[in-house]
Write a protein that holds these residues in place. Sequence first.
Motif, PDB file in Angstrom:
ATOM      1  N   ILE A   1       0.729  -1.291  -0.103  1.00  0.00           N
ATOM      2  CA  ILE A   1      -0.113   0.016  -0.018  1.00  0.00           C
ATOM      3  C   ILE A   1       0.940   1.197  -0.022  1.00  0.00           C
ATOM      4  N   ASN A   2       0.559   2.288  -0.907  1.00  0.00           N
ATOM      5  CA  ASN A   2       1.223   3.642  -0.844  1.00  0.00           C
ATOM      6  C   ASN A   2       0.750   4.346   0.249  1.00  0.00           C
ATOM      7  N   GLY A   3       1.662   4.613   1.187  1.00  0.00           N
ATOM      8  CA  GLY A   3       1.254   5.405   2.548  1.00  0.00           C
ATOM      9  C   GLY A   3       0.618   6.599   2.342  1.00  0.00           C
ATOM     10  N   LYS A   4       0.970   7.245   0.916  1.00  0.00           N
ATOM     11  CA  LYS A   4       0.349   8.468   0.766  1.00  0.00           C
ATOM     12  C   LYS A   4      -0.684   8.692   0.031  1.00  0.00           C
ATOM     13  N   TYR A   5      -1.340   7.390  -0.475  1.00  0.00           N
ATOM     14  CA  TYR A   5      -2.520   7.261  -1.404  1.00  0.00           C
ATOM     15  C   TYR A   5      -3.744   7.601  -0.480  1.00  0.00           C
ATOM     16  N   VAL A   6      -4.195   8.655  -0.476  1.00  0.00           N
ATOM     17  CA  VAL A   6      -5.672   9.007   0.340  1.00  0.00           C
ATOM     18  C   VAL A   6      -6.609   8.174   0.547  1.00  0.00           C
ATOM     19  N   LYS A  16     -10.978   0.434  10.530  1.00  0.00           N
ATOM     20  CA  LYS A  16     -10.610   0.680  11.828  1.00  0.00           C
ATOM     21  C   LYS A  16     -11.674   1.268  12.627  1.00  0.00           C
ATOM     22  N   HIS A  17     -12.313   2.332  12.183  1.00  0.00           N
ATOM     23  CA  HIS A  17     -13.354   2.766  12.744  1.00  0.00           C
ATOM     24  C   HIS A  17     -14.554   1.915  12.851  1.00  0.00           C
ATOM     25  N   ARG A  18     -14.862   1.043  11.911  1.00  0.00           N
ATOM     26  CA  ARG A  18     -16.046   0.086  12.271  1.00  0.00           C
ATOM     27  C   ARG A  18     -15.619  -0.866  13.177  1.00  0.00           C
ATOM     28  N   GLN A  19     -14.603  -1.094  13.418  1.00  0.00           N
ATOM     29  CA  GLN A  19     -13.899  -2.355  14.277  1.00  0.00           C
ATOM     30  C   GLN A  19     -13.768  -1.504  15.807  1.00  0.00           C
ATOM     31  N   ASN A  20     -14.131  -0.523  15.717  1.00  0.00           N
ATOM     32  CA  ASN A  20     -14.188   0.363  16.841  1.00  0.00           C
ATOM     33  C   ASN A  20     -12.387   0.623  17.633  1.00  0.00           C
ATOM     34  N   PHE A  21     -11.610   0.491  16.657  1.00  0.00           N
ATOM     35  CA  PHE A  21     -10.300   0.897  16.759  1.00  0.00           C
ATOM     36  C   PHE A  21     -10.110   2.370  16.332  1.00  0.00           C
ATOM     37  N   TYR A  22     -10.636   3.196  17.105  1.00  0.00           N
ATOM     38  CA  TYR A  22     -10.636   4.767  17.177  1.00  0.00           C
ATOM     39  C   TYR A  22      -9.137   5.446  16.953  1.00  0.00           C
ATOM     40  N   GLU A  23      -8.258   5.089  17.642  1.00  0.00           N
ATOM     41  CA  GLU A  23      -7.174   5.584  17.762  1.00  0.00           C
ATOM     42  C   GLU A  23      -6.338   5.222  16.539  1.00  0.00           C
ATOM     43  N   GLU A  24      -6.431   4.152  16.048  1.00  0.00           N
ATOM     44  CA  GLU A  24      -5.875   3.708  14.732  1.00  0.00           C
ATOM     45  C   GLU A  24      -6.613   4.459  13.414  1.00  0.00           C
ATOM     46  N   ALA A  25      -7.948   4.421  13.404  1.00  0.00           N
ATOM     47  CA  ALA A  25      -8.783   5.044  12.607  1.00  0.00           C
ATOM     48  C   ALA A  25      -8.209   6.618  12.446  1.00  0.00           C
ATOM     49  N   ARG A  26      -8.370   7.054  13.778  1.00  0.00           N
ATOM     50  CA  ARG A  26      -7.825   8.718  13.665  1.00  0.00           C
ATOM     51  C   ARG A  26      -6.376   9.004  13.088  1.00  0.00           C
ATOM     52  N   GLU A  27      -5.590   8.222  13.389  1.00  0.00           N
ATOM     53  CA  GLU A  27      -4.210   8.344  12.785  1.00  0.00           C
ATOM     54  C   GLU A  27      -4.019   8.270  11.321  1.00  0.00           C
ATOM     55  N   LEU A  28      -4.872   7.272  10.784  1.00  0.00           N
ATOM     56  CA  LEU A  28      -5.215   7.053   9.275  1.00  0.00           C
ATOM     57  C   LEU A  28      -5.671   8.233   8.652  1.00  0.00           C
ATOM     58  N   TYR A  29      -6.764   8.600   9.446  1.00  0.00           N
ATOM     59  CA  TYR A  29      -7.553   9.931   8.823  1.00  0.00           C
ATOM     60  C   TYR A  29      -6.684  10.861   8.851  1.00  0.00           C
ATOM     61  N   LEU A  30      -5.909  11.291   9.797  1.00  0.00           N
ATOM     62  CA  LEU A  30      -4.824  12.356  10.012  1.00  0.00           C
ATOM     63  C   LEU A  30      -3.857  12.384   8.894  1.00  0.00           C
ATOM     64  N   ALA A  32      -4.246  10.914   5.910  1.00  0.00           N
ATOM     65  CA  ALA A  32      -4.945  11.234   4.629  1.00  0.00           C
ATOM     66  C   ALA A  32      -4.911  12.673   4.690  1.00  0.00           C
ATOM     67  N   LYS A  33      -5.474  13.286   5.953  1.00  0.00           N
ATOM     68  CA  LYS A  33      -5.608  14.533   5.737  1.00  0.00           C
ATOM     69  C   LYS A  33      -4.517  15.537   5.519  1.00  0.00           C
ATOM     70  N   LYS A  34      -3.171  14.939   5.787  1.00  0.00           N
ATOM     71  CA  LYS A  34      -1.954  15.559   5.692  1.00  0.00           C
ATOM     72  C   LYS A  34      -1.511  15.462   4.232  1.00  0.00           C
ATOM     73  N   GLN A  35      -2.098  14.547   3.394  1.00  0.00           N
ATOM     74  CA  GLN A  35      -1.869  14.359   2.168  1.00  0.00           C
ATOM     75  C   GLN A  35      -2.487  15.430   1.184  1.00  0.00           C
ATOM     76  N   ASN A  36      -4.093  15.487   1.641  1.00  0.00           N
ATOM     77  CA  ASN A  36      -5.000  16.360   1.065  1.00  0.00           C
ATOM     78  C   ASN A  36      -5.859  16.946   2.048  1.00  0.00           C
ATOM     79  N   GLU A  37      -5.373  18.320   2.376  1.00  0.00           N
ATOM     80  CA  GLU A  37      -6.179  18.968   3.365  1.00  0.00           C
ATOM     81  C   GLU A  37      -7.342  19.363   2.989  1.00  0.00           C
ATOM     82  N   VAL A  42     -12.345  13.435   4.282  1.00  0.00           N
ATOM     83  CA  VAL A  42     -11.468  13.138   5.337  1.00  0.00           C
ATOM     84  C   VAL A  42     -11.920  14.016   6.582  1.00  0.00           C
ATOM     85  N   HIS A  43     -12.252  15.261   6.335  1.00  0.00           N
ATOM     86  CA  HIS A  43     -12.786  15.881   7.342  1.00  0.00           C
ATOM     87  C   HIS A  43     -13.951  15.559   8.336  1.00  0.00           C
TER      88      HIS A  43
END
Length: 87
Positions: A1-6, A16-30, A32-37, A42-43
Motif C-alpha cells: 500500500i502506498n502510504g500517501k494514497y489518500v 478501523k473505525h467500524r471495528q472500534n479501533f478509534y485511535e488507529e482510525a484517527r491516525e489514518l485519517y490524519l 490522509a488529511k496531511k496528504q490532501n487538506e 476526510v474532515h
Amino acid sequence: INGKYVEALMSLAWIKHRQNFYEEARELYLRAKKQNESNPEVHKRLGHVYKSTGNSGLALESFQTYLDIFPAAPDRQRIEQEIKALR
C-alpha cells in the motif's frame, strides 16, 4: 500500500473505525488529511471518529471544516444537526 494514497488511507481508517479501533482510525485519517487538506470527506470522517471518542470540540471543528470546504454537501442538513447536537 502506498502510504500517501489518500483513498487507501481512508479505506483502512473506515475499517478501523467500524471495528472500534478509534485511535488507529484517527491516525489514518490524519495521515490522509496531511496528504490532501482540501478533501472534505476526510474532515467529515475524522469528525465521526472524534465524536465516537467523545471529543466533541474536535468533532465540531472537523464537521464545520467539512461544510466550509463542501458547502453544497448532499448531507449538509444531517451534518448541521450533528453540529447542533454536539454544542
